[in-house]
Enzyme design. Structure first.
Site, PDB file in Angstrom:
ATOM      1  N   LYS A   1       0.685  28.251 -56.055  1.00  0.00           N
ATOM      2  CA  LYS A   1      -0.131  28.409 -54.848  1.00  0.00           C
ATOM      3  C   LYS A   1       0.836  28.622 -53.694  1.00  0.00           C
ATOM      4  O   LYS A   1       1.569  27.716 -53.300  1.00  0.00           O
ATOM      5  CB  LYS A   1      -0.985  27.165 -54.605  1.00  0.00           C
ATOM      6  CG  LYS A   1      -1.883  27.284 -53.391  1.00  0.00           C
ATOM      7  CD  LYS A   1      -2.859  26.117 -53.333  1.00  0.00           C
ATOM      8  CE  LYS A   1      -3.911  26.302 -52.259  1.00  0.00           C
ATOM      9  NZ  LYS A   1      -3.377  26.476 -50.913  1.00  0.00           N
TER      10      LYS A   1
ATOM     11  N   ARG B   1      -8.018  36.189 -43.069  1.00  0.00           N
ATOM     12  CA  ARG B   1      -9.214  35.541 -43.564  1.00  0.00           C
ATOM     13  C   ARG B   1     -10.218  35.223 -42.459  1.00  0.00           C
ATOM     14  O   ARG B   1     -11.424  35.325 -42.657  1.00  0.00           O
ATOM     15  CB  ARG B   1      -8.840  34.250 -44.298  1.00  0.00           C
ATOM     16  CG  ARG B   1     -10.056  33.564 -44.858  1.00  0.00           C
ATOM     17  CD  ARG B   1      -9.706  32.501 -45.850  1.00  0.00           C
ATOM     18  NE  ARG B   1      -9.035  31.386 -45.209  1.00  0.00           N
ATOM     19  CZ  ARG B   1      -8.729  30.268 -45.829  1.00  0.00           C
ATOM     20  NH1 ARG B   1      -8.995  30.133 -47.105  1.00  0.00           N
ATOM     21  NH2 ARG B   1      -8.127  29.292 -45.194  1.00  0.00           N
TER      22      ARG B   1
ATOM     23  N   GLU C   1      -0.869  29.397 -61.855  1.00  0.00           N
ATOM     24  CA  GLU C   1       0.112  30.180 -61.090  1.00  0.00           C
ATOM     25  C   GLU C   1       0.440  29.426 -59.813  1.00  0.00           C
ATOM     26  O   GLU C   1      -0.330  28.575 -59.373  1.00  0.00           O
ATOM     27  CB  GLU C   1      -0.487  31.550 -60.731  1.00  0.00           C
ATOM     28  CG  GLU C   1      -1.716  31.404 -59.845  1.00  0.00           C
ATOM     29  CD  GLU C   1      -2.462  32.719 -59.637  1.00  0.00           C
ATOM     30  OE1 GLU C   1      -1.871  33.639 -59.065  1.00  0.00           O
ATOM     31  OE2 GLU C   1      -3.631  32.796 -60.045  1.00  0.00           O
TER      32      GLU C   1
ATOM     33  N   CYS D   1       9.592   5.292 -14.039  1.00  0.00           N
ATOM     34  CA  CYS D   1       9.480   4.795 -12.657  1.00  0.00           C
ATOM     35  C   CYS D   1       9.573   3.275 -12.580  1.00  0.00           C
ATOM     36  O   CYS D   1       9.449   2.703 -11.497  1.00  0.00           O
ATOM     37  CB  CYS D   1       8.171   5.266 -12.025  1.00  0.00           C
ATOM     38  SG  CYS D   1       6.720   4.424 -12.663  1.00  0.00           S
TER      39      CYS D   1
ATOM     40  N   ASP E   1       2.335  29.117 -50.058  1.00  0.00           N
ATOM     41  CA  ASP E   1       1.991  28.540 -48.764  1.00  0.00           C
ATOM     42  C   ASP E   1       2.253  29.555 -47.660  1.00  0.00           C
ATOM     43  O   ASP E   1       3.289  29.538 -47.005  1.00  0.00           O
ATOM     44  CB  ASP E   1       2.810  27.271 -48.537  1.00  0.00           C
ATOM     45  CG  ASP E   1       2.240  26.438 -47.408  1.00  0.00           C
ATOM     46  OD1 ASP E   1       1.144  26.769 -46.916  1.00  0.00           O
ATOM     47  OD2 ASP E   1       2.893  25.461 -47.016  1.00  0.00           O
TER      48      ASP E   1
ATOM     49  N   ASP F   1      -1.468  18.077 -44.336  1.00  0.00           N
ATOM     50  CA  ASP F   1      -2.442  18.646 -45.259  1.00  0.00           C
ATOM     51  C   ASP F   1      -3.182  17.529 -45.994  1.00  0.00           C
ATOM     52  O   ASP F   1      -4.382  17.604 -46.213  1.00  0.00           O
ATOM     53  CB  ASP F   1      -1.731  19.525 -46.305  1.00  0.00           C
ATOM     54  CG  ASP F   1      -1.416  20.901 -45.743  1.00  0.00           C
ATOM     55  OD1 ASP F   1      -1.670  21.116 -44.541  1.00  0.00           O
ATOM     56  OD2 ASP F   1      -0.913  21.748 -46.503  1.00  0.00           O
ATOM     57  N   ALA F   2      -2.418  16.491 -46.359  1.00  0.00           N
ATOM     58  CA  ALA F   2      -3.028  15.405 -47.130  1.00  0.00           C
ATOM     59  C   ALA F   2      -4.115  14.714 -46.301  1.00  0.00           C
ATOM     60  O   ALA F   2      -5.211  14.457 -46.794  1.00  0.00           O
ATOM     61  CB  ALA F   2      -1.962  14.407 -47.560  1.00  0.00           C
TER      62      ALA F   2
ATOM     63  N   GLU G   1      -1.179  36.740 -50.568  1.00  0.00           N
ATOM     64  CA  GLU G   1      -0.596  35.858 -49.554  1.00  0.00           C
ATOM     65  C   GLU G   1       0.602  36.507 -48.880  1.00  0.00           C
ATOM     66  O   GLU G   1       1.504  37.004 -49.551  1.00  0.00           O
ATOM     67  CB  GLU G   1      -0.152  34.564 -50.273  1.00  0.00           C
ATOM     68  CG  GLU G   1      -0.047  33.374 -49.369  1.00  0.00           C
ATOM     69  CD  GLU G   1      -1.381  32.649 -49.194  1.00  0.00           C
ATOM     70  OE1 GLU G   1      -2.430  33.176 -49.645  1.00  0.00           O
ATOM     71  OE2 GLU G   1      -1.368  31.572 -48.588  1.00  0.00           O
TER      72      GLU G   1
ATOM     73  N   CYS H   1       4.160   7.947 -10.275  1.00  0.00           N
ATOM     74  CA  CYS H   1       5.196   8.002 -11.312  1.00  0.00           C
ATOM     75  C   CYS H   1       5.582   9.471 -11.492  1.00  0.00           C
ATOM     76  O   CYS H   1       4.721  10.313 -11.741  1.00  0.00           O
ATOM     77  CB  CYS H   1       4.662   7.420 -12.620  1.00  0.00           C
ATOM     78  SG  CYS H   1       5.729   7.756 -14.039  1.00  0.00           S
TER      79      CYS H   1
ATOM     80  N   TYR I   1      -2.777  38.298 -55.754  1.00  0.00           N
ATOM     81  CA  TYR I   1      -3.260  37.394 -56.806  1.00  0.00           C
ATOM     82  C   TYR I   1      -4.784  37.414 -56.976  1.00  0.00           C
ATOM     83  O   TYR I   1      -5.337  36.711 -57.801  1.00  0.00           O
ATOM     84  CB  TYR I   1      -2.789  35.959 -56.562  1.00  0.00           C
ATOM     85  CG  TYR I   1      -3.093  35.428 -55.167  1.00  0.00           C
ATOM     86  CD1 TYR I   1      -4.403  35.251 -54.732  1.00  0.00           C
ATOM     87  CD2 TYR I   1      -2.061  35.101 -54.285  1.00  0.00           C
ATOM     88  CE1 TYR I   1      -4.685  34.785 -53.477  1.00  0.00           C
ATOM     89  CE2 TYR I   1      -2.330  34.622 -53.017  1.00  0.00           C
ATOM     90  CZ  TYR I   1      -3.642  34.471 -52.613  1.00  0.00           C
ATOM     91  OH  TYR I   1      -3.929  34.010 -51.360  1.00  0.00           O
TER      92      TYR I   1
ATOM     93  N   LYS J   1      -2.812  20.363 -55.988  1.00  0.00           N
ATOM     94  CA  LYS J   1      -1.847  20.250 -54.900  1.00  0.00           C
ATOM     95  C   LYS J   1      -0.650  19.380 -55.282  1.00  0.00           C
ATOM     96  O   LYS J   1      -0.794  18.391 -55.999  1.00  0.00           O
ATOM     97  CB  LYS J   1      -2.527  19.621 -53.666  1.00  0.00           C
ATOM     98  CG  LYS J   1      -3.590  20.489 -53.019  1.00  0.00           C
ATOM     99  CD  LYS J   1      -2.976  21.687 -52.394  1.00  0.00           C
ATOM    100  CE  LYS J   1      -3.510  22.123 -51.076  1.00  0.00           C
ATOM    101  NZ  LYS J   1      -3.791  21.378 -49.961  1.00  0.00           N
TER     102      LYS J   1
ATOM    103  N   CYS K   1       1.793   3.477 -18.190  1.00  0.00           N
ATOM    104  CA  CYS K   1       2.412   3.202 -16.894  1.00  0.00           C
ATOM    105  C   CYS K   1       1.286   3.069 -15.874  1.00  0.00           C
ATOM    106  O   CYS K   1       0.363   3.865 -15.842  1.00  0.00           O
ATOM    107  CB  CYS K   1       3.338   4.355 -16.539  1.00  0.00           C
ATOM    108  SG  CYS K   1       3.831   4.374 -14.818  1.00  0.00           S
TER     109      CYS K   1
ATOM    110  N   CYS L   1       7.510   1.171 -17.293  1.00  0.00           N
ATOM    111  CA  CYS L   1       7.646   2.612 -17.478  1.00  0.00           C
ATOM    112  C   CYS L   1       9.124   3.005 -17.420  1.00  0.00           C
ATOM    113  O   CYS L   1       9.817   2.648 -16.464  1.00  0.00           O
ATOM    114  CB  CYS L   1       6.871   3.341 -16.382  1.00  0.00           C
ATOM    115  SG  CYS L   1       7.161   5.110 -16.364  1.00  0.00           S
TER     116      CYS L   1
HETATM  117  S1  IVH Z   1      -7.007  32.452 -55.325  1.00  0.00           S
HETATM  118  C1  IVH Z   1     -11.609  32.745 -54.338  1.00  0.00           C
HETATM  119  N1  IVH Z   1      -4.453  32.189 -55.788  1.00  0.00           N
HETATM  120  O1  IVH Z   1      -4.896  29.263 -51.072  1.00  0.00           O
HETATM  121  C2  IVH Z   1     -10.240  32.158 -54.390  1.00  0.00           C
HETATM  122  N2  IVH Z   1      -5.242  31.561 -53.666  1.00  0.00           N
HETATM  123  O2  IVH Z   1      -6.659  27.033 -50.540  1.00  0.00           O
HETATM  124  C3  IVH Z   1      -9.191  33.088 -53.974  1.00  0.00           C
HETATM  125  N3  IVH Z   1      -3.499  30.818 -52.125  1.00  0.00           N
HETATM  126  O3  IVH Z   1      -7.317  31.099 -49.360  1.00  0.00           O
HETATM  127  C4  IVH Z   1      -7.884  32.449 -53.813  1.00  0.00           C
HETATM  128  N4  IVH Z   1      -1.816  31.085 -53.492  1.00  0.00           N
HETATM  129  O4  IVH Z   1      -4.822  31.772 -49.102  1.00  0.00           O
HETATM  130  C5  IVH Z   1      -5.429  32.027 -54.898  1.00  0.00           C
HETATM  131  N5  IVH Z   1      -2.208  32.064 -56.319  1.00  0.00           N
HETATM  132  C6  IVH Z   1      -3.182  31.903 -55.446  1.00  0.00           C
HETATM  133  C7  IVH Z   1      -2.932  31.435 -54.156  1.00  0.00           C
HETATM  134  C8  IVH Z   1      -3.995  31.263 -53.285  1.00  0.00           C
HETATM  135  C9  IVH Z   1      -2.166  30.726 -52.283  1.00  0.00           C
HETATM  136  C10 IVH Z   1      -4.186  30.445 -50.902  1.00  0.00           C
HETATM  137  C11 IVH Z   1      -5.193  31.455 -50.424  1.00  0.00           C
HETATM  138  C12 IVH Z   1      -6.493  30.713 -50.410  1.00  0.00           C
HETATM  139  C13 IVH Z   1      -6.034  29.302 -50.287  1.00  0.00           C
HETATM  140  C14 IVH Z   1      -7.069  28.329 -50.779  1.00  0.00           C
END
Ligand code: IVH
Length: 881
Positions: A130, A151, A128, A485, A132, A45-46, A187, A512, A280, A377, A506, A482
């Protein structure tokens, strides 16, 4: 290792920026496709975020260069074709990211500035977790769930309504007071415990699935799969146990497990998977049940959803809070970060949202994300463990791929026991440019390493703990032969950079076994010959049995040996399965299962089906044939371009042979393929170089007429040295090494580049490759080609077979041939019944006689020019049109 983008954004010029934006659009789209479409990401992700940030930074500096296909205008990947599509009433957007406390402060400042709020004015923001997982939009009409969509690309998602209805956290009807139209968003996720149990179930199911004759047919074809456990959709982390080819497919992490489980064709499978849902956010609504984020999420809770606005899992306070200062946000972020390990499911950050919905509306959106929210993040999770062993695998193109076998360790809820080491430079502590990575620390067997896993991605070694290095640990000796082989394995000079390739290969080619096997898997695969039912396990089995060693063998398979090999393969599979079953029973203190007389299955239908599938591919499109050969640098796009150039395999081989005759010298090839040097610059450089070769103090790097851009100067300087003397010599050499006609014919229209052409030449220079192709043609494989340029319909000679004879006075024989072919005619060397027209100059002999014998029309040169609508003697200049 892609995307080594060293140039600072500030130092880019428009050309460099535009090239990089194009590359980034392509690269990010591919990652999006893997992440969303196939649940199978290949970068962290990074790293992904870094690509997106770089893209955005360049776009901000060069707003006029923003592309139509820019990743910043797009969310996720297009919906896959497995499900019906649903257009979201309001797009499902993404979030911008913050990676530091400063980024969060900047976010708050931006919001204040946009709203015209002073520093002392109140601005409430919620924080709140996030989650995954994957986002889902649920549409309720009059309180009843009418549709559920993933989505997708943000505008259009997949219709997963039937599957969503099986998730316990998703109410079929909304309780209490609710709007008449309400799109609830949130989610879908899976807890760590449920994920581990599911994987254990998949592992046993994979190991203990009842044997039957069709089980491995169509191994990698979705359509042929048993509905569920034999191969979960989106499963990656596929492990082949060392001793056997028995496959145990599991999910790599909870997010992939959730995505794979939701996107099942059969809702019964989804029902059997322990999915959960947090609400959410929302999309279209007839009215809103509150005036703030907090109020609406609380209302969602009353309607029957799980939310973080109320305490979960016996906690005393909710994880979603409303805060009034940046310090408060950061403090809550730290609290959630500390709680993270105890939540029992994956979260990857904290989401901040402006609480007041009127302010949210005022703030609106920029491109793909709202201005009123941001995701803070977490840094990638890390753990330390010990490298037990370093093994080298060999791929289809002979690439030696090092893999570290680790003492298994849990990183973010996932057990990691393997990690890729990329290549020998990486092991030695250097990047592709020879610059130190990990402070130059190399990786040794016995070393304690720090590994990192961000989100749901392939883990990486981030550091070596030198204090823990055992005194006996020696630097890893990378093999130069190799391991399969024993042939020499080399690092070729990469023509793009002039440096040795990071990859060691190789040199044995298809002889091979590793390359042979991998090459065959590629040959039968979906985008190549696409032989239905011929999966990877059959390739392995038939290869081991000695029946299929090269592609042509596939088309020469006899019924009896094939059936015997298939039966033997399934016997071996059954033995392994029984052995595993007994091992599992022994672990539970049970005796081996008594097994009566073994039933012998009849594999004749499987065999017949496979042979029929092979037969169906005896004629394939030329581009598939070319792609199937697995020539380095020739992907599907180049294969299609080649099909436009050549009618069939023979014409292609002739064209490559001609290209080989006109092959440029090494300096020319290297210089022209150097990253960042375009054709016109290159040509200018050669022309000016020829004129100034004698001037000892001439430095091409500084010549204003050549007008090198800064990134081109950097590339040239790196390759040829500071002072310009090396480059001057290379230019002088290159000028004398320019490619000939045959080579230019392939490269001139820009579809097939120098590097690809050189690779084609190299491939067909190898006798065993030519033999493999000849063997295919001998085995009766033929090609169709719809891409080859159709004859121009308007030409009066299109489709005719023409013979030129006698001494032509107004054009050479070659010019005549070229002209006729351009007009869609075929030129033959001798007159036959198929000949339509003979063009005869003075002195024509036997061919004229034959023509009159067959009653074929004979004309002279002038009549020829009249016929094709051109004045005679223009031959030389007409060849271009
Ligand atoms: S709000 C318009 N709240 O993160 C924004 N998203 O990177 C609506 N996600 O597409 C998203 N937890 O799938 C929101 N507490 C949270 C979330 C959250 C996970 C996900 C969601 C979003 C993605 C964006």
């Amino acid at each position: 290792m892609s995307g080594l983008r060293d140039t600072a954004v500030e130092a880019l010029d428009a050309t460099g920026a535009s090239a990089e934006l194009a590359a980034l659009a392509c690269e990010i789209a591919e990652h999006d496709r893997r992440y969303h479409g196939k649940d199978d990401p290949t970068i962290s992700d990074a790293d992904y975020d870094a690509l997106r940030r770089r893209n955005l930074a360049i776009e901000q500096r060069f707003p006029e260069l923003v592309r139509d296909d820019s990743p910043s205008l797009r969310v996720g990947a297009a919906a896959s074709s497995k499900f019906a599509k649903i257009r979201h009433a309001l797009p499902m957007l993404s979030l911008d990211n913050a990676f530091s406390d400063e980024d969060v402060a900047d976010f708050a400042k931006r919001v204040r500035r946009f709203l015209g709020l002073g520093e002392d004015d109140l601005l409430a923001i919620t924080a709140e977790p996030k989650i995954d997982g994957l986002s889902l939009s649920l549409r309720y009409e009059d309180g009843r769930l009418v549709s559920a969509a993933t989505r997708g690309d943000g505008a259009v998602g997949e219709d997963v309504t039937a599957n969503a209805l099986t998730i316990a956290d998703i109410p079929h009807r909304l309780a209490g007071i609710r709007p008449s139209v309400f799109e609830v968003r949130g989610e879908v996720y899976m807890t760590h415990a449920d994920f581990a149990a599911l994987n254990a179930r998949l592992a046993t199911a994979g190991a203990l699935a009842p044997a039957d004759a069709t089980e491995t047919a169509g191994e990698d074809d979705e359509g042929a799969q048993a509905p569920d456990e034999a191969a979960p959709d989106g499963a990656i982390g596929e492990e082949t146990s060392a001793a056997s080819s028995l496959k145990i497919r599991q999910f790599a992490n909870p997010r992939n497990a959730a995505a794979g489980s939701l996107r099942q064709k059969d809702p019964a499978v989804t029902r059997s998977r322990p999915l959960r849902f947090f609400a959410y956010a929302w999309g279209e609504t007839s009215e809103l049940p509150g005036e703030t984020q907090t109020e609406v999420v609380e209302a969602l809770g009353r309607m029957g959803f799980s939310t973080n606005a109320v305490p979960q899992n016996g906690r005393s306070a909710p994880l979603m809070r409303r805060l009034e200062t940046v310090d408060g946000l950061i403090e809550h972020y730290r609290l959630i970060e500390a709680e993270r390990a105890h939540l029992g499911y994956d979260i990857d950050g904290v989401v901040y949202k402006v609480d007041d919905l009127a302010l949210q509306r005022e703030l609106g959106f920029v491109s793909r994300a709202p201005r009123w929210a941001i995701a803070h993040k977490f840094p990638a999770e890390r753990a330390t463990t010990v490298v037990r062993e370093i093994v080298i695998n060999v791929g289809r193109t002979g690439k030696l791929a090092p893999l570290a076998k680790l003492e298994p360790v849990t990183v973010g809820g996932v057990v990691v026991s393997n990690v890729t080491l990329h290549n020998e430079d990486y092991i030695a502590g250097r990047d592709a440019d020879g610059e130190p990575i990990r402070g130059g620390r190399d990786i040794r067997i016995g070393d304690t390493v720090e590994i990192q896993r961000a989100g749901d991605v392939i883990p990486q070694v981030v550091d070596v703990v030198l204090d823990k290095r055992p005194p006996t640990a020696e630097p890893f000796r990378y093999p130069d032969h190799c391991p399969i082989c024993q042939s020499l394995a080399v690092r070729e000079i990469n023509p793009r950079t002039g440096r040795p390739d990071s990859v060691r290969r190789c040199t044995a080619g298809l002889t091979c076994p590793a390359q042979g096997k991998e090459g065959l898997k590629h040959f039968v695969s979906r985008h190549a010959f696409d032989i239905e039912g011929f999966g990877e396990t059959y390739v392995e089995a038939l290869f081991e049995a000695g029946l299929v060693r090269q592609p042509a063998d596939i088309f020469r398979l006899g019924t009896e040996p094939l059936q015997a090999a298939i039966a033997e393969h399934h016997r071996a599979l059954r033995d392994q399965r029984e052995e595993t079953e007994d091992t599992l029973r022994a672990a539970q203190g049970l005796a081996p299962k008594p097994r009566g007389k073994r039933k012998d299955y009849d594999y004749s239908t499987v065999t017949q089906n496979l042979l029929a599938a092979i037969d169906a591919r005896r004629t394939v499109a030329l581009e598939r044939f070319v792609f199937a050969l697995g020539i380095p640098e020739i992907g599907e796009t180049s294969a299609k371009a080649l099909a436009r150039h050549f009618e069939d395999v023979r014409a292609l081989m002739d064209g490559v042979a001609a290209a080989r005759d006109g092959q440029p010298g090494e300096d020319w090839a290297e210089l022209s393929a150097l990253r960042g040097i375009g054709d016109s610059t290159f040509e200018r450089m050669l022309a000016i170089g020829a004129a100034k070769a004698a001037e000892a103090d001439w430095n091409p790097l500084r010549d204003a007429e050549i007008a090198l851009k800064s990134n081109q100067r950097v590339a040239l300087r790196e390759r040829y040295g500071e002072d310009g003397a090396g480059l001057r010599a290379a230019i002088a050499q290159a000028a004398a090494q320019a490619p000939g006609k045959g080579f230019l014919k392939l490269t001139s229209d820009g579809e097939i580049g120098t590097v690809a052409t050189l690779s084609l030449i190299h491939f067909f220079e190898e006798a065993h490759n030519r033999e493999a192709v000849e063997a295919l043609l001998d085995a009766g494989v033929s090609t169709t080609n719809e891409r080859a340029a159709p004859p121009p319909v308007s030409s009066p000679v299109a489709g005719m077979t023409i013979v030129f004879t006698g001494s032509l006075e107004k054009m050479t024989r070659d010019e005549a041939k070229e002209m006729a072919e351009k007009l869609g005619a075929k030129v033959a060397g001798s007159v036959s019944k198929k000949t339509d027209l003979v063009v005869a100059g003075p002195g024509a002999g036997s061919k004229l006689a034959k023509a009159s014998e067959f009653g074929i029309e004979v004309i002279d040169e002038d009549a020829w020019f009249a016929r094709i609508g051109r004045a005679g003697g223009e031959a030389g200049s007409t060849s271009g049109g």
